[in-house]
Write a protein that holds these residues in place. Sequence first.
Motif, PDB file in Angstrom:
ATOM      1  N   ARG A 194       3.985   0.768  -4.652  1.00 43.99           N
ATOM      2  CA  ARG A 194       2.569   0.649  -4.333  1.00 43.99           C
ATOM      3  C   ARG A 194       1.850  -0.049  -5.479  1.00 43.99           C
ATOM      4  O   ARG A 194       2.070   0.277  -6.652  1.00 43.99           O
ATOM      5  CB  ARG A 194       1.973   2.042  -4.125  1.00 43.99           C
ATOM      6  N   THR A 254      -4.773  -1.945  -4.205  1.00 44.66           N
ATOM      7  CA  THR A 254      -4.012  -0.703  -4.290  1.00 44.66           C
ATOM      8  C   THR A 254      -3.540  -0.441  -5.718  1.00 44.66           C
ATOM      9  O   THR A 254      -2.729   0.443  -5.954  1.00 44.66           O
ATOM     10  CB  THR A 254      -2.790  -0.760  -3.345  1.00 44.66           C
ATOM     11  N   GLN A 287       0.820  -1.209   0.000  1.00 45.97           N
ATOM     12  CA  GLN A 287       0.000   0.000   0.000  1.00 45.97           C
ATOM     13  C   GLN A 287       0.853   1.258   0.000  1.00 45.97           C
ATOM     14  O   GLN A 287       0.538   2.246  -0.633  1.00 45.97           O
ATOM     15  CB  GLN A 287      -0.900  -0.031   1.245  1.00 45.97           C
ATOM     16  N   TRP A 288       1.956   1.195   0.748  1.00 45.49           N
ATOM     17  CA  TRP A 288       2.761   2.405   0.955  1.00 45.49           C
ATOM     18  C   TRP A 288       4.194   1.974   1.237  1.00 45.49           C
ATOM     19  O   TRP A 288       4.423   1.055   2.020  1.00 45.49           O
ATOM     20  CB  TRP A 288       2.182   3.168   2.152  1.00 45.49           C
ATOM     21  N   SER A 329       4.501  -1.283   3.606  1.00 48.79           N
ATOM     22  CA  SER A 329       3.348  -1.285   4.492  1.00 48.79           C
ATOM     23  C   SER A 329       2.118  -1.755   3.741  1.00 48.79           C
ATOM     24  O   SER A 329       1.916  -1.420   2.574  1.00 48.79           O
ATOM     25  CB  SER A 329       3.105   0.129   5.038  1.00 48.79           C
ATOM     26  N   GLY A 330       1.282  -2.515   4.442  1.00 52.46           N
ATOM     27  CA  GLY A 330       0.054  -2.996   3.833  1.00 52.46           C
ATOM     28  C   GLY A 330      -0.711  -3.866   4.810  1.00 52.46           C
ATOM     29  O   GLY A 330      -0.255  -4.109   5.938  1.00 52.46           O
TER      30      GLY A 330
END
Lengths: 328, 628
Positions: free
Chosen positions: B316, B357, B247-248, B260-261
Amino acid sequence: MRRGLKPYQHTANSSAAAVWDGVYSRVTSASLTHLQSLEAESIAILREVAASFERPVMMYSIGKDSSVLLHLARKAFFPSKIPFPLLHVNTTWKFREMIAFRDAMAEKHGFDLISHTNPEGLANGINPFDHGSSRFTDIMKTQALRQALDAGRYDAAIGGARRDEEKSRAKERIFSHRNASHAWDPKNQRPELWRVFNTRLNPGESMRVFPISNWTELDVWTYIYSEGIELPTLYYAKERPVVERSGTLIMVDDERFRLEPGEAPQQEMVRFRTLGDYPLTGAIRSSAATLPEIIMEMQASRTSEREGRLIDSDSVGSMEKKKQEGYF
Amino acid sequence: MSLPLATPDTDISLWLAQQTDKSLLRFLTCGSVDDGKSTLIGRLLYDSQLILDDQLASLKKESHNRTVGEEGIDFSLLVDGLTAEREQGITIDVAYRFFSTDQRKFIVADTPGHEQYTRNMATGASNADLALVLIDARKGVLTQTRRHSFILSLIGVKHVVLVVNKIDLMGYDEATFDRIVAEYRAFAAPLGFKTLAAIPVSALRGDNILAKSDRTPWFDGTPLVPYLETIEVAEDRTLGKLRFPVQWVNRPNLDFRGFSGTVASGIVAVGDEVLIASSRKPAVVKRIVTMDGDLQRAVAGQAVTLVLDREVDISRGDMLSHAGETPEFSNQFQARVVWMSEEPAFPGRSYLLKLGTQLVPATITDLKFRTNVNTLEQTAATKVDLNEVATVTIATDKPIAFDAYASNALTGGFILVDRITNATLGAGTIEFGLRRAQNLTYQSFDVNREVRAQMKGQSPKIVWFTGLSGSGKSSIANLLEKRLTADGRHAYILDGDNVRHGLNRDLGFTEAARVENIRRVAEVAKLMADAGLIVLVSFISPFENERRLAREIAGDIDFVEVYVDTPLEVCEARDPKGLYKRARAGEIKNFTGIDSPFEPPSTPDLVLHGGEEEPVELSDKLHGWLKF
């Protein structure tokens, strides 16, 4: 130090394996607990904002919901710092302790803090005594918020509103689209399916994002308890100087408070269920001086949280009107 | 400044432990306006003692002049949130409500049975584990009951409770209840629900909500709330294959790079070898980072940050999985879409597709059939209208990682977004990937575009003229073609006259036909440019979406959008073919500029003002501007 049962709390000094054992025994039996699910959902929303928008900002009102939001944002981006600033709309009538708490938090957690006050409102001396609560709120909160958002050219503003707070909030999206004049169109909301959020904007438009939409007041309190989140002490009972006006207890927080002839502040054991501008925030008589006591008292109480906020009681649908005008 | 925490007395601690350890059930309610859906939810809130004193007082005030139950309250007022809805007396959107018992916390999506039912039900169902299907005992199973149940199966809701409401109005009759339940079970058998319970209730009077009602002694099942408290709906997503959508990218400093996710399904552990979907490159999980300390493993639903053992290119939208259990990775798939916009869906039109995402341009390449949500009948179609369900194939501009929706809703559900307004237009569930796309590799010839272009001594390109009829597009294109030919270059004009009469003579002037018209012209232009030609396309092409599509079809071929901006009055005065006159007389329908819109290009490469200069000057200007 807390003793007794500590629901699923992970502490810095406990070993990773021990933490894992606690989590794993639950997830294999069924799934995450509801607080774990809510936490993960909120973290994912915050990360989505950071990844999708160019200039996000997080509203920081210093209350318990904001404190939860701040905690979640720290978790979402760890070990990075929160990748956006926190915005406080300061009416200059907040409780003094709130401002001190705000600055202490910014210092402790190292986030960028932006404080904005409506300069015209300040120059014209707009205050809740002479101008009435609705005019004061409009100028010092709604208009001030718009000014701050425009000035920062923020394309996403994160807020701590919950769907259980008020009826018109129950239909609010998690990613709530606003047109170029910050207005909300309840009939033209984007459908939100699964966890797939449409974050696309045209120039001038913006998004309001509510990561704790699905939390209830009780969830917020139990989370604060289990995570040990710091709050201003205004939330728990203490002897404070108050006056009673049409059934509402108002704390006399500084010398600007205008006492009626013959009126004198009385020391009473009170606490606050929500925090805001001190002349507009009703206190309740209470002896709940600890977090568990507050939660117990809240469970036993028979009035809803927003009752202490004077802006909602004008008319049916008043919150909805305010939102269409750009109130958070 | 932190709150002093008391030495908790055991009761409070136990109670709090219970609160934090509750499980969560998300369900939705479906039924029509008259089935008493809002009343049922209001009743659940009331019976769970969640209606507070001030709310009750304002409720009693508002219940004046309305149908009320024994408590003197119109429960539906509790859930109908917006002013407009209160005035019209109907629910028009999805509202979320919360209540909890000692066992569980509940999130209720209240979806309307009236307008826009499909759109709102699909939205509410997408995050629900269970559905209450309401039936009015006086009316039995209706068309709308079937419609709702079909949408539930479409979105994959596996658990259904048939709530036969208003049983009081049928004198608590057992035979009525049995008849309705038998009919529904027969209908729902092919829809694949895992559990199906039926409960006779009166939401207004509170029968079989919290406890068994004395008025239905014949009912031997579980009342509604106890049933909701105990039903096991959680699919153990930890048992699924690992899906970790990135995600990030978490990069606080040069020494730390994490991804991150939220784990969508399965379990990831330190030491696991994971595969990156886009590059198929492996890496080993070195750390699972959270603010509460590192974890050894993370399971479905947990939001974490993974650190890998080596430098790999991940951004991402990438998805991590275990080797041998990878998601599909393709640019074509078959899906069912629910259309949610007034603007219909057309094959050939370009949208933005968001899945997890990942965000990519995508086109509906084929509309296989539309499913009538009332009869489940499948019919051929050229477009998908608001609230319709269709089975389509979709092509994305670049491959994406996904799973079939039936095996994983979080990696198989997507939304389609308008490329201009950014509105969410529809939602889709992937049925299966089309492997054709992966296997079909274009044969690489030794003679390629560059070789052909060199032979002609020019760089091929597509010059796309857009503008009103009579704006001067064709005149300018003709002059430019002459000029280029005089220069010794190879050019060709595609316009309405030479395409409409041949290749596209099967197409009319409806919106769907116009989209197809442009698509074919763009494909032909691409082939011609690939052959080394300079292609001059002169089409009104009034819609931004279609022009964008043409540009996308052109791919890496140089594409120049020329907007011949001539005022409508000028075009109408010229009227070279007498078309405006006929359109004004009503003899021609859907005529651009008269009763069909022209969307001016937002970012044309060049604007020529046809009202200010003559075609000769404009074509000279264009010739000088273009580089060959």
